[in-house]
Design an enzyme around this catalytic site. Structure first.
Site, PDB file in Angstrom:
ATOM      1  N   SER A 198     -27.742 -29.952 -79.192  1.00 25.50           N
ATOM      2  CA  SER A 198     -27.368 -29.043 -78.092  1.00 25.50           C
ATOM      3  C   SER A 198     -26.029 -29.460 -77.509  1.00 25.50           C
ATOM      4  O   SER A 198     -25.800 -30.658 -77.305  1.00 25.50           O
ATOM      5  CB  SER A 198     -28.375 -29.155 -76.949  1.00 25.50           C
ATOM      6  N   THR A 235     -23.877 -11.326 -81.637  1.00 24.89           N
ATOM      7  CA  THR A 235     -22.457 -11.594 -81.350  1.00 24.89           C
ATOM      8  C   THR A 235     -22.294 -13.037 -80.888  1.00 24.89           C
ATOM      9  O   THR A 235     -23.044 -13.511 -80.027  1.00 24.89           O
ATOM     10  CB  THR A 235     -21.938 -10.614 -80.269  1.00 24.89           C
ATOM     11  N   CYS A 322     -38.550 -31.718 -69.075  1.00 25.80           N
ATOM     12  CA  CYS A 322     -39.506 -30.621 -69.250  1.00 25.80           C
ATOM     13  C   CYS A 322     -40.859 -30.935 -68.620  1.00 25.80           C
ATOM     14  O   CYS A 322     -41.622 -30.036 -68.342  1.00 25.80           O
ATOM     15  CB  CYS A 322     -39.688 -30.327 -70.732  1.00 25.80           C
TER      16      CYS A 322
HETATM   17  N1  PLP Z   1     -34.767 -32.532 -78.618  1.00 26.06           N
HETATM   18  C1  PLP Z   1     -34.550 -33.565 -77.796  1.00 26.06           C
HETATM   19  C2  PLP Z   1     -34.718 -34.956 -78.304  1.00 26.06           C
HETATM   20  C3  PLP Z   1     -34.188 -33.330 -76.468  1.00 26.06           C
HETATM   21  O1  PLP Z   1     -33.984 -34.360 -75.649  1.00 26.06           O
HETATM   22  C4  PLP Z   1     -34.057 -31.997 -76.023  1.00 26.06           C
HETATM   23  C5  PLP Z   1     -33.727 -31.718 -74.607  1.00 26.06           C
HETATM   24  O2  PLP Z   1     -34.001 -32.508 -73.724  1.00 26.06           O
HETATM   25  C6  PLP Z   1     -34.286 -30.959 -76.931  1.00 26.06           C
HETATM   26  C7  PLP Z   1     -34.641 -31.258 -78.213  1.00 26.06           C
HETATM   27  C8  PLP Z   1     -34.180 -29.526 -76.522  1.00 26.06           C
HETATM   28  O3  PLP Z   1     -32.859 -29.213 -76.203  1.00 26.06           O
HETATM   29  P1  PLP Z   1     -32.501 -27.809 -75.514  1.00 26.06           P
HETATM   30  O4  PLP Z   1     -33.385 -27.662 -74.318  1.00 26.06           O
HETATM   31  O5  PLP Z   1     -31.064 -27.954 -75.174  1.00 26.06           O
HETATM   32  O6  PLP Z   1     -32.746 -26.750 -76.534  1.00 26.06           O
END
Ligand code: PLP
Length: 382
Positions: A198, A235, A322
């Site tokens: 990301s 897009t 999360c």
């Molecule tokens: N994978 C890992 C190890 C992460 O730490 C995160 C976000 O904290 C993600 C995946 C998901 O990333 P995003 O929410 O930017 O899609």
């Protein structure tokens, strides 16, 4: 009040240089890269350049880069795509400490006839390689493992795991959301088929991401459309992609300086806290990304500590963002053998390359004073 941000594994500040690079693509050069007029052509050329920069960041070819909205989307494409490529194989091997972006999809797939095997980790958070070897069989479609853990920073031996997957004819995906920008990423060395990250974890805007797909792997799209060579319709988020490429270039330059400052600052944070608060423990040992520290304040409630820290201007986190706000202990720490109370007493500090020594000093003073207030000056239970 000085606000100190120690939650860079959740997200990072967008760098001013990144914003500056993005700005012309909103109000001045707002063409669609698919249009054939001059604005469209400019946008197309900018997209080509951005793709080359991101490819360089990963030691990959431009054709191997797909721009997405982030690691969650990239990982979904990788996992669902691998199952579509190998329809006869009904097994996915992963670890017990993956991010919920992966685990939730796998839980869903398990209800749909896919056998999901979670490889355990040791007390230090490292992957049980013998268990991985045993889990990867001839009916495994994909091995998907995070490169580094978002809570502890522990790095998994991805190249070794990729070799195990390949020996059984399985595809290999790594979730590099927590390594991109922190250590050098080289898709050739990692030997992965698929890699996700990301932008917002490395000072680019939220809603930007990358999926690396090794040349020759015909990954089916999740969104249909002609963009990204028919692999990801819609897009393109051009300004976001330019921001992402700028952030990748800056991270690459930073990493090329072999600057160990962040590692040193993280170590300084841990050493200073351990000196003042000898009862604390660091979760995880072995190779770690240099910015992450998961600290157990035994006998204390991590959530209360976080709340007090926040009020005093120190922003940290309890495991992954999360699950923040919830009282459930982290599945990562439980998988490492911590009990519920130990897991709930943990706070994660994650630095960025903008963190200074003065920030560390102030954070250490603040944490120490708050702990003293919480324990009435008495040492907490070891
Ligand atoms: N994978 C890992 C190890 C992460 O730490 C995160 C976000 O904290 C993600 C995946 C998901 O990333 P995003 O929410 O930017 O899609």
């Amino acid at each position: 009040m000085n606000m100190l941000y120690f939650d860079n594994n959740a997200t990072t500040r967008v760098l001013p240089e990144v914003v500056e690079a993005m700005l012309p693509w909103f109000c001045e050069q707002y063409g669609n890269p698919s249009s054939s007029h001059p604005f469209g052509e400019n946008a197309k050329q900018a997209l080509i350049k951005a793709r080359a920069v991101v490819a360089g960041f990963l030691n990959a070819s431009p054709g191997e880069i797909i721009f997405t909205s982030g690691a969650t989307e990239s990982s979904h494409m990788a996992i669902l795509g691998a199952l579509a490529i190998k329809p006869q194989r009904k097994r996915i091997v992963t670890s017990a400490v993956e991010h919920s972006a992966t685990l939730r999809l796998l839980t869903h797939l398990a209800t749909d006839g896919i056998e999901v095997v979670q490889v355990p980790v040791s007390a230090s958070g490292t992957l049980d390689m013998a268990a991985l070897r045993a889990a990867v069989t001839e009916d495994t479609a994909l091995v998907t493992l995070m490169h580094a853990n978002n809570e502890t920073g522990i790095i998994f031996p991805v190249a070794e795991a990729a070799a195990i997957a390949k020996a059984q004819g399985a595809l290999f995906h790594t979730d590099a959301a927590q390594t991109a920008g922190k250590i050098t990423l080289d898709c050739k060395q990692l030997d992965c088929d698929l890699l996700s990250f990301s932008g917002h974890k490395l000072h680019a805007p939220k809603g930007t991401g990358v999926l690396f797909v090794r040349k020759g792997i015909a990954l089916p799209p999740m969104f249909y459309g002609h963009q990204e060579r028919n692999r990801r319709g819609g897009t393109e988020n051009l300004a976001g992609i330019i921001g992402l490429a700028t952030a990748c270039r800056m991270a690459q330059e930073y990493l090329a300086q072999a600057d160990k400052r962040r590692g040193a600052l993280r170590d300084l944070l841990e050493a200073q806290l351990q000196e003042r608060l000898p009862f604390i423990r660091i979760n995880g040992s072995g190779p770690r990304v240099p910015n992450t520290s998961s600290i157990r304040f035994a006998g204390l409630h991590g959530e209360e500590l976080l709340h007090r820290l926040g009020q005093a201007g120190v922003m940290a986190s309890q495991g992954s963002a999360c699950t923040a706000g919830g009282t459930e202990p982290s599945h990562v720490l439980l998988a490492m053998g911590l009990d519920r109370d130990e897991a709930l007493s943990t706070v994660r500090f994650s630095l960025s390359r903008e963190t200074t020594e003065a920030d560390i000093d102030l954070a250490v003073i603040t944490v120490t004073e708050i702990i003293k207030a919480m324990t009435g000056g008495l040492p907490a239970a070891a």
